[in-house]
Scaffold this motif. Structure first.
Motif, mmCIF file in Angstrom:
data_model
loop_
_atom_site.group_PDB
_atom_site.id
_atom_site.type_symbol
_atom_site.label_atom_id
_atom_site.label_comp_id
_atom_site.label_asym_id
_atom_site.label_seq_id
_atom_site.Cartn_x
_atom_site.Cartn_y
_atom_site.Cartn_z
ATOM 1 N N VAL A 1 6.897 -0.368 20.500
ATOM 2 C CA VAL A 1 7.077 0.697 19.518
ATOM 3 C C VAL A 1 6.413 0.238 18.225
ATOM 4 C CG1 VAL A 1 9.145 1.770 20.476
ATOM 5 C CG2 VAL A 1 9.389 -0.177 18.941
ATOM 6 N N LYS A 2 5.830 1.198 17.519
ATOM 7 C CA LYS A 2 5.117 0.814 16.303
ATOM 8 C C LYS A 2 5.211 1.911 15.249
ATOM 9 C CE LYS A 2 0.903 2.180 18.651
ATOM 10 N NZ LYS A 2 1.598 2.694 19.789
ATOM 11 N N GLY A 3 5.068 1.500 14.031
ATOM 12 C CA GLY A 3 4.997 2.413 12.903
ATOM 13 C C GLY A 3 3.841 1.970 12.037
ATOM 14 N N HIS A 4 3.109 2.910 11.487
ATOM 15 C CA HIS A 4 1.876 2.599 10.790
ATOM 16 C C HIS A 4 1.748 3.459 9.539
ATOM 17 C CE1 HIS A 4 -2.535 3.215 10.283
ATOM 18 N NE2 HIS A 4 -2.535 1.918 10.448
ATOM 19 N N THR A 5 1.226 2.892 8.472
ATOM 20 C CA THR A 5 0.947 3.665 7.262
ATOM 21 C C THR A 5 -0.148 2.982 6.458
ATOM 22 O OG1 THR A 5 1.912 4.758 5.340
ATOM 23 C CG2 THR A 5 2.679 2.546 5.803
ATOM 24 N N ILE A 6 -0.803 3.767 5.640
ATOM 25 C CA ILE A 6 -1.770 3.236 4.670
ATOM 26 C C ILE A 6 -1.337 3.767 3.314
ATOM 27 C CG2 ILE A 6 -4.165 3.199 3.905
ATOM 28 C CD1 ILE A 6 -4.972 3.585 6.833
ATOM 29 N N TYR A 7 -1.069 2.855 2.394
ATOM 30 C CA TYR A 7 -0.585 3.216 1.068
ATOM 31 C C TYR A 7 -1.592 2.804 0.004
ATOM 32 C CZ TYR A 7 4.125 5.108 0.673
ATOM 33 O OH TYR A 7 5.211 5.946 0.628
ATOM 34 N N ALA A 8 -1.639 3.555 -1.070
ATOM 35 C CA ALA A 8 -2.484 3.217 -2.211
ATOM 36 C C ALA A 8 -1.749 3.572 -3.494
ATOM 37 C CB ALA A 8 -3.799 3.989 -2.141
ATOM 38 N N ILE A 9 -2.188 2.967 -4.581
ATOM 39 C CA ILE A 9 -1.649 3.305 -5.889
ATOM 40 C C ILE A 9 -2.752 3.985 -6.683
ATOM 41 C CG2 ILE A 9 0.106 1.524 -5.953
ATOM 42 C CD1 ILE A 9 -1.715 -0.206 -7.604
ATOM 43 N N TRP A 10 -2.361 4.803 -7.643
ATOM 44 C CA TRP A 10 -3.365 5.523 -8.419
ATOM 45 C C TRP A 10 -4.018 4.590 -9.431
ATOM 46 C CZ3 TRP A 10 -3.224 7.640 -13.581
ATOM 47 C CH2 TRP A 10 -2.118 7.251 -14.311
ATOM 48 N N ILE A 11 -5.167 4.981 -9.922
ATOM 49 C CA ILE A 11 -6.012 4.118 -10.755
ATOM 50 C C ILE A 11 -5.306 3.643 -12.024
ATOM 51 C CG2 ILE A 11 -7.150 5.965 -12.024
ATOM 52 C CD1 ILE A 11 -9.766 4.319 -11.699
ATOM 53 N N GLY A 12 -4.392 4.432 -12.553
ATOM 54 C CA GLY A 12 -3.655 4.007 -13.749
ATOM 55 C C GLY A 12 -2.801 2.781 -13.481
ATOM 56 N N LYS A 13 -2.087 2.775 -12.355
ATOM 57 C CA LYS A 13 -1.284 1.602 -11.990
ATOM 58 C C LYS A 13 -2.191 0.437 -11.631
ATOM 59 C CE LYS A 13 3.189 3.267 -10.490
ATOM 60 N NZ LYS A 13 4.191 3.182 -9.436
ATOM 61 N N GLY B 1 -1.447 -13.001 -16.006
ATOM 62 C CA GLY B 1 -0.540 -13.746 -15.147
ATOM 63 C C GLY B 1 0.770 -13.017 -14.932
ATOM 64 N N GLY B 2 1.444 -13.355 -13.869
ATOM 65 C CA GLY B 2 2.726 -12.746 -13.555
ATOM 66 C C GLY B 2 2.679 -11.955 -12.267
ATOM 67 N N GLU B 3 3.839 -11.484 -11.856
ATOM 68 C CA GLU B 3 3.933 -10.710 -10.617
ATOM 69 C C GLU B 3 3.272 -9.348 -10.789
ATOM 70 O OE1 GLU B 3 7.200 -8.875 -7.471
ATOM 71 O OE2 GLU B 3 7.898 -10.095 -9.141
ATOM 72 N N LEU B 4 2.564 -8.914 -9.783
ATOM 73 C CA LEU B 4 1.912 -7.613 -9.794
ATOM 74 C C LEU B 4 2.898 -6.591 -9.231
ATOM 75 C CD1 LEU B 4 -1.589 -8.721 -8.457
ATOM 76 C CD2 LEU B 4 -0.841 -8.467 -10.821
ATOM 77 N N PHE B 5 3.790 -6.100 -10.110
ATOM 78 C CA PHE B 5 4.866 -5.209 -9.691
ATOM 79 C C PHE B 5 4.349 -3.940 -9.032
ATOM 80 C CE2 PHE B 5 6.625 -7.660 -13.241
ATOM 81 C CZ PHE B 5 7.709 -8.222 -12.597
ATOM 82 N N GLU B 6 3.204 -3.454 -9.492
ATOM 83 C CA GLU B 6 2.642 -2.225 -8.938
ATOM 84 C C GLU B 6 2.360 -2.381 -7.444
ATOM 85 O OE1 GLU B 6 1.999 -2.576 -13.244
ATOM 86 O OE2 GLU B 6 1.485 -3.900 -11.594
ATOM 87 N N TYR B 7 1.815 -3.541 -7.065
ATOM 88 C CA TYR B 7 1.504 -3.781 -5.657
ATOM 89 C C TYR B 7 2.753 -4.153 -4.861
ATOM 90 C CZ TYR B 7 -3.357 -3.587 -7.033
ATOM 91 O OH TYR B 7 -4.564 -3.168 -7.523
ATOM 92 N N THR B 8 3.701 -4.845 -5.501
ATOM 93 C CA THR B 8 4.958 -5.171 -4.835
ATOM 94 C C THR B 8 5.688 -3.893 -4.439
ATOM 95 O OG1 THR B 8 5.156 -7.196 -6.130
ATOM 96 C CG2 THR B 8 7.158 -6.376 -5.088
ATOM 97 N N GLU B 9 5.734 -2.944 -5.374
ATOM 98 C CA GLU B 9 6.385 -1.663 -5.104
ATOM 99 C C GLU B 9 5.642 -0.902 -4.000
ATOM 100 O OE1 GLU B 9 7.327 2.494 -7.475
ATOM 101 O OE2 GLU B 9 6.921 0.682 -8.633
ATOM 102 N N MET B 10 4.312 -0.914 -4.066
ATOM 103 C CA MET B 10 3.511 -0.213 -3.062
ATOM 104 C C MET B 10 3.774 -0.775 -1.662
ATOM 105 S SD MET B 10 -0.644 -0.025 -2.623
ATOM 106 C CE MET B 10 -0.808 -1.727 -2.105
ATOM 107 N N MET B 11 3.788 -2.111 -1.539
ATOM 108 C CA MET B 11 3.999 -2.723 -0.227
ATOM 109 C C MET B 11 5.434 -2.518 0.264
ATOM 110 S SD MET B 11 1.092 -3.636 0.721
ATOM 111 C CE MET B 11 1.535 -4.467 2.226
ATOM 112 N N GLY B 12 6.412 -2.495 -0.653
ATOM 113 C CA GLY B 12 7.793 -2.220 -0.264
ATOM 114 C C GLY B 12 7.939 -0.827 0.322
ATOM 115 N N LYS B 13 7.304 0.156 -0.321
ATOM 116 C CA LYS B 13 7.342 1.526 0.203
ATOM 117 C C LYS B 13 6.628 1.620 1.544
ATOM 118 C CE LYS B 13 7.651 3.874 -4.251
ATOM 119 N NZ LYS B 13 6.958 4.733 -5.223
ATOM 120 N N ALA B 14 5.501 0.941 1.663
ATOM 121 C CA ALA B 14 4.751 0.963 2.924
ATOM 122 C C ALA B 14 5.573 0.351 4.053
ATOM 123 C CB ALA B 14 3.423 0.221 2.763
#
Length: 186
Positions: A99-111, A122-135
């Motif tokens: 069984v599998k689930g698949h998605t492709i996620y992106a963030i908008w250019i502002g983020k 430097g620091g955590e890239l929260f925008e990408y962390t949030e994107m990958m969590g949703k994905a």
């Protein structure tokens, strides 16, 4: 701070597209002097970048960078999710298949702009962390839905695979083996 960063990102995007797609053509086909609206677009572009830089720098200076609680991704289902090959206390009676689930996620250019600034400072890239969590949540939900259709009791050997598709878009695949279980005899 987040509000100002969003305003700065919007000003940047609007200024960028106006300056390139409208102002460039105007400059080519009309007079060499810049009209007032093109000057405003360029100021929005530069001001947006400056505003994003300042808000990210201030957040990091104060030590109050976004540390929002991201969704844990826990799915409400009767199906047991296991990353090992066995389920303690149970016996696998039937393997139902992959069984599998698949998605492709992106963030908008502002983020994306905010993330690039944070990459420089430097620091955590929260925008990408949030994107990958949703994905991960979307892919996991799709995998579980497929297992529910098969009548599975559990999904074992769950794995996640990520790849970069284009720019700031990421592909995420969640997969595992759907199985039927019964309590083991003791």
């Amino acid at each position: 701070m987040k509000f100002f960063r969003i305003i700065g990102s919007l000003a940047f995007v609007i200024g960028l597209f106006t300056a390139i797609f409208v102002g460039g053509l105007w400059h080519i086909y009309h007079e060499p002097t810049l009209p007032w609206w093109l000057k405003i677009a360029i100021y929005c572009l530069l001001g947006g970048i400056l505003l994003v830089l300042l808000t990210v720098a201030l957040e990091q200076k104060k030590g109050k960078a976004q540390e929002e609680e991201l969704p844990t991704g826990e799915i409400q289902t009767r199906i047991l999710l296991q990353n090992s090959a066995e389920v303690p206390g149970s016996e696998i009676t039937k393997v139902l298949g992959l069984v599998k689930g698949h998605t492709i996620y992106a963030i908008w250019i502002g983020k994306d702009l905010s993330a690039i600034v944070r990459l420089v400072l430097g620091g955590e890239l929260f925008e990408y962390t949030e994107m990958m969590g949703k994905a991960r949540m979307v892919a996991s939900n799709r995998m579980v839905a497929q297992a529910e259709e098969l009548g599975a009791d559990a999904i074992i050997n769950i794995r996640f695979v990520t790849t970069s598709v284009i720019g700031s878009a990421a592909e995420l695949l969640a997969y595992g083996t759907a199985v039927k279980l019964k309590k083991a005899k003791t």
